[in-house]
Every structure is written in C-alpha cells, then in structure tokens.
Motif scaffolding. Structure first.
Motif, short mmCIF file in Angstrom:
data_model
loop_
_atom_site.label_atom_id
_atom_site.label_comp_id
_atom_site.label_asym_id
_atom_site.label_seq_id
_atom_site.Cartn_x
_atom_site.Cartn_y
_atom_site.Cartn_z
N VAL A 173 0.83 -1.20 0.00
CA VAL A 173 0.00 0.00 0.00
C VAL A 173 0.86 1.25 0.00
O VAL A 173 0.63 2.18 -0.77
CB VAL A 173 -0.95 0.00 1.21
CG1 VAL A 173 -1.73 1.31 1.28
CG2 VAL A 173 -1.90 -1.18 1.14
N GLY A 174 1.89 1.27 0.84
CA GLY A 174 2.74 2.46 0.92
C GLY A 174 3.49 2.76 -0.36
O GLY A 174 3.59 3.92 -0.78
N GLU A 175 3.99 1.73 -1.02
CA GLU A 175 4.75 1.93 -2.25
C GLU A 175 3.87 2.39 -3.41
O GLU A 175 4.36 3.04 -4.34
CB GLU A 175 5.47 0.64 -2.64
CG GLU A 175 6.56 0.23 -1.65
CD GLU A 175 7.14 -1.14 -1.99
OE1 GLU A 175 6.63 -1.77 -2.95
OE2 GLU A 175 8.10 -1.56 -1.32
N ASN A 176 2.59 2.05 -3.37
CA ASN A 176 1.69 2.37 -4.49
C ASN A 176 0.63 3.39 -4.11
O ASN A 176 -0.39 3.50 -4.80
CB ASN A 176 1.01 1.09 -4.99
CG ASN A 176 1.99 0.07 -5.51
OD1 ASN A 176 2.49 0.18 -6.62
ND2 ASN A 176 2.27 -0.95 -4.70
N LEU A 177 0.84 4.13 -3.02
CA LEU A 177 -0.19 5.06 -2.55
C LEU A 177 -0.55 6.12 -3.59
O LEU A 177 -1.74 6.35 -3.85
CB LEU A 177 0.28 5.71 -1.25
CG LEU A 177 -0.82 6.30 -0.36
CD1 LEU A 177 -1.85 5.24 0.01
CD2 LEU A 177 -0.22 6.91 0.89
N PRO A 178 0.42 6.81 -4.22
CA PRO A 178 0.03 7.77 -5.28
C PRO A 178 -0.72 7.10 -6.43
O PRO A 178 -1.64 7.70 -7.02
CB PRO A 178 1.37 8.35 -5.74
CG PRO A 178 2.30 8.12 -4.61
CD PRO A 178 1.88 6.82 -4.01
N TYR A 179 -0.32 5.87 -6.76
CA TYR A 179 -0.97 5.13 -7.84
C TYR A 179 -2.44 4.86 -7.50
O TYR A 179 -3.32 4.95 -8.37
CB TYR A 179 -0.21 3.84 -8.08
CG TYR A 179 -0.57 3.09 -9.33
CD1 TYR A 179 -0.96 3.75 -10.49
CD2 TYR A 179 -0.50 1.70 -9.37
CE1 TYR A 179 -1.28 3.07 -11.64
CE2 TYR A 179 -0.81 0.99 -10.52
CZ TYR A 179 -1.21 1.68 -11.65
OH TYR A 179 -1.52 1.00 -12.79
N LEU B 235 -1.36 9.24 -13.59
CA LEU B 235 -1.15 10.67 -13.81
C LEU B 235 0.31 11.02 -13.56
O LEU B 235 0.87 10.65 -12.52
CB LEU B 235 -2.05 11.47 -12.88
CG LEU B 235 -2.28 12.94 -13.23
CD1 LEU B 235 -3.13 13.06 -14.48
CD2 LEU B 235 -2.97 13.64 -12.07
N PRO B 236 0.97 11.72 -14.48
CA PRO B 236 2.39 12.07 -14.28
C PRO B 236 2.58 12.90 -13.02
O PRO B 236 1.70 13.63 -12.57
CB PRO B 236 2.73 12.88 -15.54
CG PRO B 236 1.72 12.45 -16.56
CD PRO B 236 0.47 12.14 -15.79
N LYS B 237 3.79 12.80 -12.45
CA LYS B 237 4.07 13.48 -11.19
C LYS B 237 3.98 14.99 -11.31
O LYS B 237 3.63 15.68 -10.35
CB LYS B 237 5.46 13.09 -10.68
CG LYS B 237 5.56 11.63 -10.25
CD LYS B 237 6.93 11.33 -9.68
CE LYS B 237 7.01 9.87 -9.21
NZ LYS B 237 8.36 9.55 -8.65
N GLU B 238 4.27 15.52 -12.50
CA GLU B 238 4.20 16.98 -12.66
C GLU B 238 2.77 17.50 -12.58
O GLU B 238 2.55 18.71 -12.43
CB GLU B 238 4.83 17.42 -13.98
CG GLU B 238 4.24 16.77 -15.22
CD GLU B 238 4.98 15.50 -15.63
OE1 GLU B 238 4.86 15.11 -16.79
OE2 GLU B 238 5.67 14.93 -14.76
#
Length: 320
Positions: A43-49, A55-58
């Motif tokens: 969960v922690g490694e893929n939280l932004p996902y 969606l790109p980080k920018e």
C-alpha cells in the motif's frame, strides 16, 4: 447506566452480551495480530498510484489545487444553504467552481485511481440531475407521446444492470461515430453512468413531486406565476427537499458503482488494485490491498453520508 441495564439487566441479556463481547474480543485480537504481521508495503509503495492512477508526477500539484478549489466550491454551496457560516458564500462557490475547472487535469485519459472515481460519480450526477428532473416531469406529462417516451427510458434503463450499460457504451458508441473519430473510454463510461443515474433520479424526483400538495400549484398560479416559474420557484425546491436523503444515498451508491469500470479496462481505484496485484512482487498480498480499498470506500461513503445529514439538519428535514 441505561446501557449497562440494557446489556446485563436480565440473565438472558447478560449471557448474550458476554458471548458477543467475547466473540468481538477474539475477532479484534485476531485482526490486530494479522495487521501487525501484514506486509503493508504494497500500500505504501503504491499510494500515489491508488489515488491518481498513472497521472504524471508533474500534474500532482494541479490535482491538489483542483481538490482545494472543489472544497471551496462545496463550502460556498453549504454556506448558501445556511448549513455552515461563511462570508459571501455564492462568490466563494463561483470562485471554487471556476478554479476547479481551470485546474482539472486534461485529457480524461490521464484520470485514474480514486480521482477517477470522484470525477466519474460527481460529473455523472451533475449531468444526470437536469435530465432526471426532465424525465420526472415527462413521466407526469399530459401528452401521451412524451409520457410514454419518458416511461420507456426510465424503465428500460432501470431494468438492466449497470455493467450491461457500460459494455453497451464501450462497444456500440464507436459504431455511431464517423470513421477515425475515437471517444476516450472514460467519456463512454461517463455517458453510461449519466443515463443510469438519470433514470433512478427521475423516480426519486417524481416521488417528491407527488408529495408536494396540489394547493402549492394553485397558490403559485394564483400569484400570476407561469408554469415554469411555479416549477422553478415553488414546486421543485420542495420536491428536492423531500427526497434529499434518497439523492444522497443514490450518489453514494453511484460512487461505489464506479468500481465496475475496471471490467472494461479503466484504471479506477479497483482497477489500480488489480494492476498492483498483477505485479509478481505482490503475489499473495490480496488481503492487504482489498482491506485498504474497503477502508477507503468506507471513509468516502461515510463522509458523504455525514454531509447528507448536515444538509438535512440545515434544511430542517425531520423537524416540525
């Protein structure tokens, strides 16, 4: 004291209460021990996902600004309904809407994760509202053709599962478009959700219209209002107020139904979870991922339910 008396007031109640407390204690201990040993790294490694998909980080600051302006619009709307006290609520709501539209990540193919679930359910409900109101009045129209068309649409959409509408939009929409024109999958799913929500919303609004006394129509006409003015200023606000709990419940159900878009290859929150579990490094971690998803859905649904109660309290529903 009253709670203790209700739980242990009689020998039978005391026995049942002790058995239930023992079961809950055993279940809580088992869940705690499992949670301490679980591999939450997935969960922690893929939280932004999970939250924004691919969606790109920018674009992440843009998403943060979009959510902030959306919260301002919601706050202004609640202020205009006198649920909360904010200065100049209509201006705040307008600024929030304009800011959120300006910062909305584009194109829709970039949407994913929890952001996609919010956008699909929110935009579909927003588009479905005027269509649902029109269908509700159409079903009560005196013109037989208009009434039959409204009934056919409402009953036809309500008579099939949502997943069939999703597959229908996914397969048949391209057949009606000129050659070379491609509609993003997200837009096709949005069309299906809008039609589905409009059919159910029409029945909710129709129930509210039937609950408005006939004297309200007569009073509006006696004041010289036109039929459209009577609907907009007198009848429809009362009908919406009466069915507000049902509309909030429908939106919560629609938000949870967005998980079905994973079946047509769209990476919403559930689709992201399936993609994460497809990674060989995450084999066997289904319990951690799906428990996290359950908590997210529970938190979001609970928040909307609490917001619905605030609206009911601010509008005085259930108070005589």
């Amino acid at each position: 004291m009253r709670l203790l008396k209700a739980l242990f007031g009689t020998p039978g109640n005391a026995l049942v209460s002790l058995l239930l407390l023992a079961f809950l204690g055993w279940l809580g201990q088992a869940l705690l021990l499992w949670g301490l040993r679980a591999e939450w790294r997935v969960v922690g490694e893929n939280l932004p996902y999970f939250f924004v998909g691919q969606l790109p980080k920018e674009h992440l600051p843009r998403v943060g600004g979009f959510l902030l302006f959306l919260a301002l619009a919601l706050l202004g709307w609640l202020g205009s309904l006198r649920v909360v006290r904010v200065p100049r609520p209509r201006l705040l709501s307008l600024l929030g809407l304009l800011g959120s539209l300006f910062l909305l990540p584009w194109p829709p193919t970039l949407w994913g994760g929890l952001l996609l679930s919010f956008l699909l359910s929110g935009v579909a409900m927003l588009l479905a509202f005027p269509l649902g109101v029109a269908l509700a009045f159409g079903r009560q129209a005196r013109l037989p053709v208009l009434r039959l068309l409204a009934i056919a649409f409402i009953e036809g959409v309500r008579g099939v599962p949502l997943v069939s509408l999703l597959f229908l939009a996914f397969v048949t929409v391209p057949l009606f478009l000129p050659e070379g024109v491609r509609v993003p999958q997200v837009v096709r799913a949005l069309v299906a959700f809008t039609l589905f929500a409009a059919a159910y919303l029409a029945e909710n609004v129709r129930g509210g219209l039937q609950a408005v006394p006939k004297g309200q129509w007569e009073a509006a006409f006696s004041l010289g209002l036109t039929p459209f003015q009577a609907v907009g200023y007198v009848v429809l606000p009362q009908a919406i107020r009466l069915v507000l709990p049902a509309i909030v419940g429908q939106y919560i159900a629609l938000f949870k139904d967005t998980s079905l878009v994973a079946l047509i290859g769209i990476l919403d929150l559930m689709g992201v979870a399936r993609a994460v579990l497809a990674n060989p490094q995450n084999v066997g971690l289904e319990r951690e991922v799906y428990l996290f998803l359950a908590l997210v859905y529970l938190l979001v649904s609970g928040s909307f339910s609490y917001l619905g109660r605030l609206l009911e309290r601010g509008l005085g529903l259930g108070v005589r």
